[in-house]
Motif scaffolding. Structure first.
Motif, short mmCIF file in Angstrom:
data_model
loop_
_atom_site.label_atom_id
_atom_site.label_comp_id
_atom_site.label_asym_id
_atom_site.label_seq_id
_atom_site.Cartn_x
_atom_site.Cartn_y
_atom_site.Cartn_z
N PRO A 173 0.76 -1.13 0.18
CA PRO A 173 -0.02 -0.18 0.09
C PRO A 173 0.99 1.20 -0.03
N VAL A 174 0.33 2.02 -0.71
CA VAL A 174 1.18 3.51 -0.68
C VAL A 174 0.09 4.68 -0.15
N ASP A 175 0.70 5.41 0.70
CA ASP A 175 -0.32 6.58 1.28
C ASP A 175 -0.63 7.79 0.35
N VAL A 176 -1.38 7.48 -0.83
CA VAL A 176 -1.60 8.34 -1.59
C VAL A 176 -3.09 8.14 -1.97
N CYS A 177 -3.93 9.21 -2.27
CA CYS A 177 -5.35 9.08 -2.46
C CYS A 177 -5.75 8.49 -3.92
N CYS A 178 -6.79 8.21 -4.34
CA CYS A 178 -7.28 7.57 -5.10
C CYS A 178 -7.86 8.27 -6.15
N GLY A 179 -8.06 7.38 -7.56
CA GLY A 179 -8.67 8.31 -8.54
C GLY A 179 -8.19 7.00 -9.76
N GLU A 180 -8.63 7.40 -10.82
CA GLU A 180 -8.22 6.67 -12.23
C GLU A 180 -6.55 7.03 -12.42
N LEU A 181 -5.78 5.96 -12.89
CA LEU A 181 -4.45 6.08 -13.05
C LEU A 181 -4.04 6.36 -14.59
N ALA A 182 -2.96 6.90 -14.83
CA ALA A 182 -2.29 6.82 -16.23
C ALA A 182 -0.68 6.81 -16.05
N ALA A 183 -0.09 6.17 -16.80
CA ALA A 183 1.29 5.91 -16.87
C ALA A 183 1.82 6.36 -18.12
N GLY A 184 3.03 7.36 -17.80
CA GLY A 184 3.92 7.89 -19.07
C GLY A 184 4.02 9.41 -18.84
N ALA A 185 4.58 10.03 -19.87
CA ALA A 185 4.89 11.44 -19.55
C ALA A 185 5.99 11.44 -18.48
N GLY A 186 6.79 10.64 -17.98
CA GLY A 186 7.71 10.86 -16.85
C GLY A 186 7.15 10.34 -15.50
N GLY A 187 5.99 9.89 -15.40
CA GLY A 187 5.45 9.54 -14.04
C GLY A 187 4.13 8.55 -14.14
N LEU A 188 3.61 8.46 -12.84
CA LEU A 188 2.46 7.66 -12.87
C LEU A 188 1.42 8.84 -12.39
N TRP A 189 0.28 9.07 -12.81
CA TRP A 189 -0.55 10.08 -12.58
C TRP A 189 -1.93 9.79 -12.20
N VAL A 190 -2.49 10.49 -11.16
CA VAL A 190 -3.90 10.00 -10.56
C VAL A 190 -4.57 11.30 -10.70
N ALA A 191 -5.81 10.91 -11.13
CA ALA A 191 -6.95 11.85 -11.26
C ALA A 191 -7.71 11.97 -9.93
N ASN A 192 -7.32 12.77 -8.91
CA ASN A 192 -7.70 12.68 -7.54
C ASN A 192 -8.77 13.64 -7.36
N GLY A 193 -10.22 13.06 -7.82
CA GLY A 193 -11.42 13.72 -7.81
C GLY A 193 -11.79 13.99 -6.16
N MET A 194 -11.16 13.43 -5.16
CA MET A 194 -11.61 13.95 -3.80
C MET A 194 -11.22 15.18 -3.68
N ASP A 195 -10.05 16.03 -3.94
CA ASP A 195 -9.58 17.25 -3.82
C ASP A 195 -9.34 18.11 -5.17
N GLY A 196 -9.92 17.56 -6.24
CA GLY A 196 -9.82 18.35 -7.38
C GLY A 196 -8.42 18.70 -7.95
N THR A 197 -7.44 17.69 -7.87
CA THR A 197 -5.99 17.90 -8.21
C THR A 197 -5.85 16.48 -9.10
N VAL A 198 -4.59 16.71 -9.75
CA VAL A 198 -4.02 15.42 -10.48
C VAL A 198 -2.74 15.40 -9.68
N LEU A 199 -2.32 14.11 -9.37
CA LEU A 199 -1.09 13.93 -8.75
C LEU A 199 -0.04 13.29 -9.56
N ARG A 200 1.13 13.97 -9.62
CA ARG A 200 2.25 13.04 -10.13
C ARG A 200 2.91 12.12 -9.04
#
Length: 167
Positions: free
Chosen positions: A40-67
């Protein structure tokens, strides 16, 4: 079958840097595919994408995209969606052409509300633009996005169509 304990329902999966990442409705987990070991990793949830130099999370919980750094699991950047779209949150996500492409999900949608596609500059970890890709249809279908074949593809429910965008 690999159980993902403590993460709730599996929402999205992506491969990055030799690991498989799973987002559940309670968090993120990394799977070592050689051993089927889940961390487990202490990062919130959402749809995922890999590429462009990272793993990206569409975090609908706080309206951000996480790299997320796919090697360590640490959050490298938290990129807010534009304040002008406060009722919109990130939903679908794909990486292509040095950018991350994110579709919107409208909170309490009404037919006619905008369906948006946001572009994030992956090199600068910053919001880079918005494209209106349609409107919320009568069934409140949220647009999805994928990358492939040198293009970004976005579903457009109110037009029964798919947009092809050259990044």
């Amino acid at each position: 079958t690999i159980p993902i304990p403590g993460q709730g329902s599996a929402l999205s999966v992506a491969g990055a840097r030799g690991s498989v990442w799973v987002s559940g409705n309670r968090g993120l987990s990394r799977i070592d595919p050689a051993r089927n070991r889940v961390t487990p990793v202490d990062v919130c949830c959402g749809e995922l994408a890999a590429g462009a130099g990272g793993l990206w999370v569409a975090n609908g919980m706080d309206g951000t995209v996480l790299r997320v750094d796919p090697a360590s699991g640490s959050v490298l950047a938290r990129i807010p969606v534009p304040p002008a779209a406060a009722r919109e949150g990130p939903f679908g996500i794909a990486a292509a052409g040095g950018a991350v492409w994110v579709t919107s999900e409208t909170v309490e949608p009404k037919p006619g509300d905008a369906s948006l596609l946001w572009r994030i500059d992956a090199a600068g970890n910053r919001f880079a633009g918005t494209l209106r890709v349609g409107t919320v249809d009568r069934n409140h279908i949220t647009p999805t996005v994928a990358a492939g074949g040198g293009a970004v593809w976005v579903t457009v429910g109110d037009r029964d169509a798919v947009l092809r965008i050259r990044p």
